[in-house]
Write an enzyme that holds these catalytic residues in place. Structure first.
Site, short mmCIF file in Angstrom:
data_model
loop_
_atom_site.label_atom_id
_atom_site.label_comp_id
_atom_site.label_asym_id
_atom_site.label_seq_id
_atom_site.Cartn_x
_atom_site.Cartn_y
_atom_site.Cartn_z
N GLU A 85 -5.18 29.84 -9.25
CA GLU A 85 -3.87 29.26 -8.97
C GLU A 85 -2.72 30.26 -9.02
OE1 GLU A 85 -2.88 26.42 -7.98
OE2 GLU A 85 -4.54 25.03 -8.29
N SER A 345 -24.15 -16.28 -52.19
CA SER A 345 -24.83 -15.77 -53.40
C SER A 345 -24.54 -14.29 -53.66
CB SER A 345 -26.34 -15.97 -53.27
OG SER A 345 -26.65 -17.35 -53.20
#
Length: 693
Positions: A85, A345
Site C-alpha cells: 500500500e 435436597s
C-alpha cells in the site's frame, strides 16, 4: 548599491510573505483540525481473565469495529501491508510526492488511472471523514487531512487507526474483526495466505467479500502475492506456497460468550470500552456447548443455569445464565443464576456435617428410615418408599428424607441457618415463618450462585469464600469462623464422592449432591473437587412444574458433562485432616452405634435416662447468633437424660414455659457471656456457660 538594496528589500518581503503564509496555514490547521475524535467510536469488548475476547458489542451504527493496535497483529502482515500500500510510509509526511508524480504521468500517457498514489495516512483521513463520491475536491481534502494527521500522530498511531477502521465488507471494520470473522482467530499469528487476504480486501471490500464473491477475493489476494515488494517482504518461496491455500468461503460469528455477564459488565461501567472478567474462555466455551446440547434434549420452555467457581479464590470461572439468551420461549434473558428457587435436597450435606461435628453420628451409625411424625410434619421420601435401618453414609448417598429431618431436628434448624450466615448466605424463608424442619428438604429460597458459595466450604476444608460477580477482580476471602470443622467436611466429602455417577458418566473423582424441589419445579446438582465447585440448575423460569424433572436424572448428567468439557483437570479432594477416619460400626462407641430419638425427643443409646445433661451448647462455647450484625437468632438448647417436665433458666431467669421436650429455643437479650441451667422434675440440675457472638 542600488541593486543590492532592491535585493535586500525583496528578500525581506519574501520572508515576510512566507512567514505570513505559514502563519495562515498554521491558523487554518488549528481552526479546521482533522476529526480524530470520531476514531474513538469502537466496539465495547468483554474479556476473560487472560484478556481473551469473550464478547464484542457493535457500535451504535451497527459496526463490528474492534480497537486494534500494532502489537495486536502479526509483524509479517504489517510488512506486507506497507509493501503493497505505501512503501515510503516511514519517509513521507502524509503525501508521497513521487507516487503522485508517477500517477499523473500514467494518467497523461494512458488516459486512465493505472496506479494510485493514496498513502496509508490519506486512507486513514478518508476512513475517519468519509465523503460521497471521488471528486477532485475530496481528494485535495484527503491530502490536506493526511498532512494534518501526520503533524499530530506518530507513524505507529496512524497504523493503529488504519488497523482499526479499514473496511472488510458488510459491517466488518478493522483487521481484528476481519481475522475473527474469516479465520476464527486473533491476528497475532497469521499465515502468508491469511495476511495477503487481509491486505487485499480493504481496496474494494464489498466486491471482494469471500462469503459473497469468492473468485474476486482469490484474484485480489493473488495480486498482493504477485507484488514484488510483497514477495521480498515475506521471503523466498512463501508467496508461491500461499497461492495454493484456499480462501475461506464463509464468514464466522464473532465470539459471543457469557451473555449475562457481558450485559452486567456494560451496566456496571457503561463508558468503559474493555471489560475484563474473571471468566476463563475455555471453561465458558465448554459450559455453553453443554448448555446448548442439553437444551435441545430438554425440550421447549425449559432453561438451565450453571456456575463454576474457584473454591480457593472465589473467582467465577464460568457462568451460564440461561440455555439461550435470545430464546424467548425459554425466557433466555433471565439470569437464572441469581433467581431464588427451592434447593430440594442440596442442603442435606450441611445437616450431616453439623451432626458429624457435634459427634451425634458417624458414617456407620445406624439411623432409621421409617415413617415419622415431627409434631405434624411428616416427611416422605422422594420415591414414597422407606429403607428401614440404614447407615448414615447410605442415608446421605441415597438422599433419604426422614433421616435428614431427624438429624436436622437434633442439630436445630436455627443453628443451620446461623452456619449459612458464616458463608454470607441468607436463604429466604416463607413469609412470617421461623426456621423449621422443612429447610432440610428445600423449604427455603436460594440462588444457584449462593448455593455454589456454600459448597466452596466443602471444597475448602470448611472455609467458605465470597464469590465474585464474574465481572470484577479478586473477591474478598471470608475471614470469619469456618462453616464446618475440617473433620466434618471430610466425612461429607468422603460420602458424596462415593455417590454413583449418572448412567454413562465417567467417575471423575468429584463429590456431588443432587436435589429436586417439591412439585418437580427445580432440578439441581452441585459437585466439587479439591479446587472447583460447579452448580447446575434446570427448570422453567416461570416456576411451573415439569413432570419427570429430577436432580439425578436431569441435572447430574449435565454436571458431569460440564466438568468434562470445562477443560479443567480434576484436583484431588483434600486429604483427611487429623482425626478423620471412617470407623467400622463394630468399633463405634455404644452411643454412636444407633441414632434414635424417643417419644420425648431424647437422643438415646441404651434406654436409660440418667440425670439431665446439657449436650448443646457445650460448656465455654462461642456461638455466632448474629450479635455483631444486630440480628440475633434463637439458640437451640438440647439436653439428654432427666425426667420431664423441664424448667430452663437463662442467667438465673426462668424461661416462660415448662417443656416436656428435650429441645428448647432461647432468644438472648444481647451478646456476651450467659449461663444456662436446666432443672428436671426430680430437682436435678445441669448448667453450662457460653459466649454469644
Amino acid at each position: 548599491m542600488k541593486r543590492w538594496h532592491k535585493f535586500a528589500i525583496g528578500s525581506a518581503a519574501g520572508i515576510v510573505l512566507a512567514g505570513a503564509a505559514l502563519f495562515a496555514l498554521d491558523a487554518a490547521d488549528k481552526a479546521y483540525p482533522p476529526p480524530l475524535d470520531k476514531a474513538n467510536a469502537v466496539s465495547a469488548e468483554v474479556l476473560d481473565a487472560d484478556r481473551q475476547l469473550l464478547r464484542a458489542f457493535a457500535t451504535p451504527q451497527g459496526r463490528w469495529r474492534l480497537k486494534t493496535v500494532v502489537t495486536d497483529v502479526d509483524p509479517q502482515f504489517l510488512r506486507m501491508l506497507i509493501a503493497y500500500e505505501d512503501q515510503r510510509f516511514y519517509d513521507h509526511g502524509g503525501v508521497d510526492v513521487w507516487a503522485l508524480g508517477r500517477a499523473a504521468m500514467q494518467l497523461v500517457s494512458n488516459g486512465r488511472i493505472v496506479s494510485g498514489a493514496s498513502t496509508l495516512s490519506m486512507q486513514v483521513a478518508r476512513l475517519i471523514e468519509p465523503r460521497e463520491g471521488r471528486s477532485l475536491s475530496a481528494k485535495l481534502l484527503q491530502l490536506v487531512r493526511a498532512v494534518q494527521i501526520e503533524r499530530r500522530l506518530s507513524k505507529e498511531q496512524i497504523l493503529d487507526l488504519y488497523l482499526t477502521h479499514a473496511p472488510y465488507g458488510g459491517n466488518l471494520e478493522g483487521v481484528r474483526a476481519a481475522s475473527l470473522a474469516y479465520f476464527g482467530k486473533e491476528p497475532r499469528r497469521l499465515t502468508v495466505a491469511e495476511a495477503a487476504l487481509l491486505v487485499a480486501l480493504p481496496q474494494l471490500p464489498e466486491r471482494r467479500r469471500p462469503d459473497r464473491n469468492l473468485k474476486a477475493a482469490e484474484a485480489a489476494r493473488q495480486r498482493v502475492l504477485d507484488r514484488v515488494a510483497v514477495a521480498e517482504a515475506v521471503g523466498d518461496g512463501e508467496a508461491e506456497r500461499a497461492e495454493g491455500v484456499a480462501v475461506p468461503p464463509r464468514r464466522m460469528q464473532l465470539p459471543a460468550l457469557a451473555a449475562h455477564v457481558a450485559e452486567a459488565a456494560l451496566r456496571k461501567e457503561p463508558d468503559v470500552l474493555k471489560h475484563q472478567t474473571t471468566l476463563k474462555k475455555q471453561v465458558q466455551q465448554g459450559l455453553e456447548s453443554v448448555a446448548r446440547a442439553a437444551a435441545m434434549k430438554l425440550g421447549p420452555k425449559l432453561s438451565l443455569a450453571m456456575v463454576m467457581a474457584d473454591a480457593q479464590t472465589g473467582a467465577i470461572v464460568g457462568e451460564v445464565g440461561s440455555a439461550d439468551y435470545f430464546d424467548a420461549s425459554r425466557s433466555g434473558w433471565i439470569d437464572m443464576t441469581r433467581v431464588k428457587r427451592s434447593p430440594g435436597s442440596t442442603l442435606k450435606p450441611f445437616i450431616y456435617g453439623l451432626a458429624f461435628e457435634q459427634g451425634l453420628v458417624s458414617q456407620e451409625t445406624i439411623i432409621e428410615d421409617r415413617p415419622a411424625d415431627f409434631f405434624g410434619y411428616r416427611p416422605r421420601n422422594f420415591d414414597m418408599s422407606y429403607q428401614g435401618d440404614v447407615t448414615v453414609r447410605e442415608a446421605l448417598q441415597l438422599s433419604l428424607n426422614v433421616p435428614a429431618v431427624k438429624l436436622l431436628d437434633a442439630v436445630g434448624p436455627s443453628r443451620l441457618m446461623v452456619r449459612f450466615r458464616r458463608a454470607e448466605v441468607r436463604p429466604v424463608l416463607p413469609p412470617n415463618e421461623t426456621p423449621g424442619l422443612a429447610i432440610g428438604l428445600g423449604g427455603v429460597g436460594i440462588t444457584l450462585k449462593d448455593l455454589v458459595q456454600l459448597y466452596t466450604a466443602l471444597a475448602n476444608r470448611g472455609q467458605p469464600v465470597r464469590l465474585g460477580d464474574g465481572v470484577t477482580g479478586a473477591p474478598a476471602k471470608l475471614d470469619g469462623e469456618p462453616l464446618l470443622e475440617p473433620v466434618a467436611v471430610w466425612n461429607v466429602a468422603d460420602i458424596l464422592s462415593g455417590v454413583i455417577p449418572p448412567a454413562g458418566a465417567p467417575q471423575r473423582g468429584i463429590a456431588y449432591k443432587t436435589g429436586t424441589s417439591y412439585g418437580y419445579r427445580d432440578a439441581w446438582s452441585v459437585g466439587y473437587d479439591g479446587r472447583y465447585v460447579l452448580g447446575v440448575w434446570v427448570g422453567r423460569p416461570d416456576n411451573s412444574a415439569v413432570p419427570g424433572l429430577t436432580g439425578y436424572g436431569t441435572a447430574a448428567p449435565i454436571l458431569f458433562e460440564a466438568f468434562a468439557k470445562s477443560g479443567i483437570a480434576t484436583t484431588p479432594l483434600p486429604r483427611p485432616p487429623a482425626g478423620a477416619v471412617r470407623i467400622a460400626q463394630s468399633e463405634l462407641p455404644i452411643s454412636q452405634r444407633r441414632f434414635a430419638l424417643n417419644a420425648s425427643g431424647l437422643l438415646v443409646a441404651s434406654g436409660r435416662e440418667p440425670a439431665p445433661q446439657i449436650v448443646y451448647p457445650p460448656e465455654g462455647a462461642h456461638i455466632d447468633l448474629g450479635a455483631k450484625a444486630g440480628e440475633l437468632s434463637p439458640l437451640l438448647l438440647k439436653l439428654q437424660g432427666g425426667r420431664a417436665p423441664f424448667r430452663w433458666l437463662a442467667n438465673g431467669k426462668p424461661l416462660p414455659d415448662l417443656s416436656r421436650r428435650r429441645t428448647q429455643q432461647w432468644l438472648p437479650d444481647g451478646g456476651g457471656y450467659s449461663k444456662l441451667t436446666v432443672i428436671d422434675s426430680a430437682g436435678r440440675a445441669a448448667s453450662v456457660g457460653v459466649f454469644i457472638d
